[in-house]
Design a protein around this motif. Structure first.
Motif, PDB file in Angstrom:
ATOM      1  N   SER A   1       0.827  -1.198   0.000  1.00 23.81           N
ATOM      2  CA  SER A   1       0.000   0.000   0.000  1.00 23.81           C
ATOM      3  C   SER A   1       0.862   1.250   0.000  1.00 23.81           C
ATOM      4  CB  SER A   1      -0.914   0.006   1.236  1.00 23.81           C
ATOM      5  OG  SER A   1      -1.801  -1.079   1.214  1.00 23.81           O
ATOM      6  N   LEU A   2       1.935   1.234   0.791  1.00 28.14           N
ATOM      7  CA  LEU A   2       2.825   2.392   0.874  1.00 28.14           C
ATOM      8  C   LEU A   2       3.435   2.710  -0.481  1.00 28.14           C
ATOM      9  CD1 LEU A   2       4.241   4.475   2.707  1.00 28.14           C
ATOM     10  CD2 LEU A   2       6.045   2.776   3.072  1.00 28.14           C
ATOM     11  N   LEU A   3       3.931   1.698  -1.169  1.00 30.01           N
ATOM     12  CA  LEU A   3       4.554   1.918  -2.476  1.00 30.01           C
ATOM     13  C   LEU A   3       3.516   2.335  -3.517  1.00 30.01           C
ATOM     14  CD1 LEU A   3       7.012  -1.130  -2.530  1.00 30.01           C
ATOM     15  CD2 LEU A   3       7.598   1.285  -2.223  1.00 30.01           C
ATOM     16  N   GLY A   4       2.354   1.688  -3.498  1.00 33.01           N
ATOM     17  CA  GLY A   4       1.318   2.031  -4.469  1.00 33.01           C
ATOM     18  C   GLY A   4       0.801   3.444  -4.286  1.00 33.01           C
ATOM     19  N   ILE A   5       0.589   3.865  -3.047  1.00 30.00           N
ATOM     20  CA  ILE A   5       0.078   5.208  -2.767  1.00 30.00           C
ATOM     21  C   ILE A   5       1.137   6.265  -3.088  1.00 30.00           C
ATOM     22  CG2 ILE A   5      -0.678   6.755  -0.913  1.00 30.00           C
ATOM     23  CD1 ILE A   5      -1.942   4.250   0.392  1.00 30.00           C
ATOM     24  N   ALA A   6       2.385   5.961  -2.723  1.00 28.40           N
ATOM     25  CA  ALA A   6       3.467   6.913  -3.020  1.00 28.40           C
ATOM     26  C   ALA A   6       3.571   7.169  -4.521  1.00 28.40           C
ATOM     27  CB  ALA A   6       4.783   6.383  -2.468  1.00 28.40           C
ATOM     28  N   ALA A   7       3.444   6.100  -5.310  1.00 25.74           N
ATOM     29  CA  ALA A   7       3.500   6.263  -6.767  1.00 25.74           C
ATOM     30  C   ALA A   7       2.305   7.059  -7.274  1.00 25.74           C
ATOM     31  CB  ALA A   7       3.539   4.884  -7.427  1.00 25.74           C
TER      32      ALA A   7
ATOM     33  N   VAL B   1       1.974   2.497 -13.561  1.00 32.43           N
ATOM     34  CA  VAL B   1       2.157   1.044 -13.570  1.00 32.43           C
ATOM     35  C   VAL B   1       2.531   0.543 -12.175  1.00 32.43           C
ATOM     36  CG1 VAL B   1       3.581  -0.849 -14.443  1.00 32.43           C
ATOM     37  CG2 VAL B   1       2.748   0.921 -16.004  1.00 32.43           C
ATOM     38  N   ILE B   2       3.438   1.269 -11.495  1.00 35.42           N
ATOM     39  CA  ILE B   2       3.842   0.886 -10.138  1.00 35.42           C
ATOM     40  C   ILE B   2       2.628   0.905  -9.203  1.00 35.42           C
ATOM     41  CG2 ILE B   2       5.187   1.606  -8.122  1.00 35.42           C
ATOM     42  CD1 ILE B   2       7.330   2.586 -10.053  1.00 35.42           C
ATOM     43  N   SER B   3       1.832   1.961  -9.300  1.00 35.93           N
ATOM     44  CA  SER B   3       0.640   2.072  -8.470  1.00 35.93           C
ATOM     45  C   SER B   3      -0.320   0.918  -8.727  1.00 35.93           C
ATOM     46  CB  SER B   3      -0.066   3.400  -8.735  1.00 35.93           C
ATOM     47  OG  SER B   3      -1.270   3.496  -7.993  1.00 35.93           O
ATOM     48  N   PHE B   4      -0.513   0.573 -10.023  1.00 39.35           N
ATOM     49  CA  PHE B   4      -1.421  -0.519 -10.384  1.00 39.35           C
ATOM     50  C   PHE B   4      -0.927  -1.860  -9.856  1.00 39.35           C
ATOM     51  CE2 PHE B   4      -2.237  -4.044 -13.317  1.00 39.35           C
ATOM     52  CZ  PHE B   4      -3.629  -4.112 -13.257  1.00 39.35           C
ATOM     53  N   VAL B   5       0.369  -2.161 -10.063  1.00 41.05           N
ATOM     54  CA  VAL B   5       0.929  -3.461  -9.681  1.00 41.05           C
ATOM     55  C   VAL B   5       0.827  -3.680  -8.173  1.00 41.05           C
ATOM     56  CG1 VAL B   5       3.044  -4.815  -9.535  1.00 41.05           C
ATOM     57  CG2 VAL B   5       2.448  -3.658 -11.671  1.00 41.05           C
TER      58      VAL B   5
END
Length: 618
Positions: free
Chosen positions: A49-55, A93-97
């Protein structure tokens, strides 16, 4: 003046409210314990979640950089625009993955948690004593196992996701907004106290509306279950209109409660929409004035408006999940009320338990000064003293309410005695594990229960370790083999619910075959021939004679012909044994037994009995 006393409803005290809060907290914590085995999965969900939201939140900031640091300065080269577009695409793409991985992990963990909860709930229900089912309707328990667990599933897959993802997004948006402009950020967060106030004001009302809707749904499910199981009676007595009237009443009550709940949810959610739109208009007005006054860059205003839109999105999602959270709390309390209920009949302590094998049991039964009542102040059995010798066959007769079936329920330990004790071969049945007791004591009821499944599985009760050859031998022994082989698929014939494709006599023969397969030392028949015609009764009597040989047998008789050859007949009245002896001895007493016999003859129910009596007399 009327003698009726009108009792006023006592107001709830602070102590009552504190107790409710403690119970709610206990229920919530207990259910959440099911998430402990998946704690590492939840840690992984957090980082995804942290990586997806940050992106996702980096995208408006990227556009701000492009506007203020390049486009506003006249740097409009194609290479730069392509680079910005590629970076934006990579962030998307990062957010989606990571959002995809997070959702799948959460669904996996959530469904596993609820599956474990549903398994424990069903297991716990199966261990409850009969007094529990006297208080709880089956329709209500079905709702607990199915609907309430699904609501808890929504908590783990929706509410928990919202708390993790939307809560993290809200914090990161605030960080980005303060990074862009402190003044506008302060105006934005100023709406948070209003949001908290609305949530507090709506909390109790939303909880009450949901609980009322769930209660009425449970009643509706119970009503439908009752009607489906008693449909033959409804049609036989032409009760369709009356039952439809009651159904419409129950359905209307659920409809009203459901509409009220939906209405409260709509008002609650739309209130937050209005707050969000007011905040957005305020930001555009303040930001627009700052841009016109050259104190704020256009890119900053664009990014800020994007964050404002996103700022109210997680708040709205969290508040929308508040409704689910309320429903989850109610479901957790309902499930915890069952899980925290101890069985009225408890297993003995391991160090005190007496485990017997079937071969160890002779079959002597002793009722020692037994008293019992389903309600403590309303005793049904009074100081019962009775000894049944090993291998003896006794019959129990009496009018309705005499306590015959209650004696059998106590011997099976569906209930525990209030006073006294019941012993098998000198061992108090309360010291036996229930598995041991029910292996020793076999019960055949008036309407034997058959499961949906094949005939062979119904006889061996789905135990694959019982070979088919053993089942066939048991059926031959009780005279059921020829009946079964006449069916389309023989022993593999699939039965519908409760064996509706078989006659009462055929169902009884199958229940006798069960007894032969599992070889209990004590056999109990509770009105086993009450609903059979004379021909079928003769078949069942033959099966009974075969099965009862060498076993201690207790027969509760509706038809006196069933027990006329018993070693001893007990006549019960108001929870006491008032007469005891053989058929001949009891007839000579000219007491209660003779009255029952004469009444049966007058009712025309004892033709077999009369014929056998004549033969015995001759």
């Amino acid at each position: 003046m009327s003698d009726t006393i009108i009792r006023k409803k006592q107001p709830r005290t602070h102590l009552d409210l504190d107790e409710d809060k403690k119970q709610n907290t206990s229920a919530f914590r207990s259910i959440l314990r099911y998430g402990r085995p998946h704690r590492f999965t939840f840690v992984l969900i957090f980082f995804c979640s942290l990586l997806g939201i940050a992106a996702e939140l980096s995208q408006p900031y990227l556009i701000k950089v492009a506007i203020d640091d390049h486009l506003a300065l006249g740097r409009t080269g194609l290479t730069f625009l392509i680079q910005i577009a590629l970076v934006y695409l990579v962030l998307s793409v990062i957010s989606f993955v990571f959002t995809y991985i997070q959702n799948n992990l959460l669904q996996y963990a959530g469904q596993n948690i609820v599956a474990a909860l549903r398994k424990d709930l069903f297991t716990h229900i199966t261990k409850m004593s009969m007094s529990f089912f006297d208080r709880k309707h089956s329709g209500s328990l079905v709702t607990n196992v199915s609907s309430d667990t699904e609501t808890i599933s929504s908590f783990f897959t929706q509410v928990l996701l919202s708390l993790i993802r939307d809560g993290m997004m809200l914090v990161m948006i605030i960080v980005f907004m303060f990074q862009l402009d402190v003044t506008l950020a302060l105006y934005s967060v100023a709406v948070l106290p209003f949001i908290a106030l609305v949530a507090v004001l709506f909390r109790k009302y939303l909880r009450e509306t949901y609980q009322q809707a769930r209660t009425r749904l449970s009643r509706l499910v119970s009503f439908i279950a009752e009607n489906l199981s008693g449909m033959f009676l409804i049609q036989a007595y032409h009760q369709e209109k009356e039952q439809m009237k009651q159904f419409n009443e129950q359905n209307g009550q659920y409809f009203s409660a459901n509409v009220r709940q939906i209405r409260s949810n709509v008002i609650f959610n739309r209130t937050f929409d209005i707050l969000g739109n007011i905040a957005l208009v305020l930001m555009i007005w303040l930001g627009g004035k700052a841009v016109l006054g050259s104190s704020l860059e256009v890119g900053v205003l664009y990014a800020f408006i994007s964050y404002i839109r996103q700022f109210f999105q997680p708040i709205n999602q969290i508040t929308m999940q508040w409704n689910t959270f309320q429903s989850t709390t109610v479901s957790m309390e309902r499930i915890w009320a069952i899980l925290s209920t101890d069985p009225g009949v408890k297993e003995p302590d391991t160090n005190k338990a007496v485990t017997l094998t079937t071969d160890d049991v002779n079959g002597r039964i002793d009722f020692n000064d037994v008293s019992f009542g389903y309600l403590e102040d309303q005793p049904i059995i009074h100081n019962l003293n009775l000894t049944v010798h090993a291998g003896e066959m006794i019959g129990i007769v009496g009018t309705t309410g005499a306590g015959k079936s209650t004696v059998i329920s106590l011997l099976n330990r569906f209930y525990d005695v209030n006073e006294g004790s019941i012993e098998i071969d000198g061992v108090d049945i309360r010291k036996m594990p229930q598995e041991t007791l029910h292996r020793i004591v076999g019960l055949i009821q008036q309407d034997p229960f058959l499961f949906s499944g094949s005939i062979i599985d119904n006889i061996r009760l789905f135990r694959e370790d019982v070979p088919k050859e053993q089942v066939i031998e048991a059926c031959k022994f009780v005279g059921a083999d020829s009946m079964i082989r006449r069916l389309a698929d023989g022993y593999d014939t699939h039965l519908s619910k409760r064996g509706s494709g078989l006659s009462a006599g055929e169902r009884q023969l199958i229940s006798f075959a069960r007894i032969v397969v599992f070889q209990p030392r004590i056999l109990i028949l509770d009105e086993a021939t009450a609903n059979l015609d004379s021909h079928t009764e003769q078949l069942v009597q033959n099966a009974l004679s075969s099965v009862a040989a060498g076993r201690t047998t207790i027969v509760i008789a509706h038809r006196l012909s069933t027990i006329m050859h018993a070693d001893r007949i007990l006549v019960m009245q108001e929870g006491r044994i008032v007469e005891s002896g053989t058929h001949k001895e009891l007839m000579e007493l000219r007491g209660t037994y003779e009255d029952l016999y004469q009444h049966a003859l007058e009712a025309g129910r004892e033709t077999i009995f009369e014929e056998k009596s004549r033969n015995d007399a001759g």
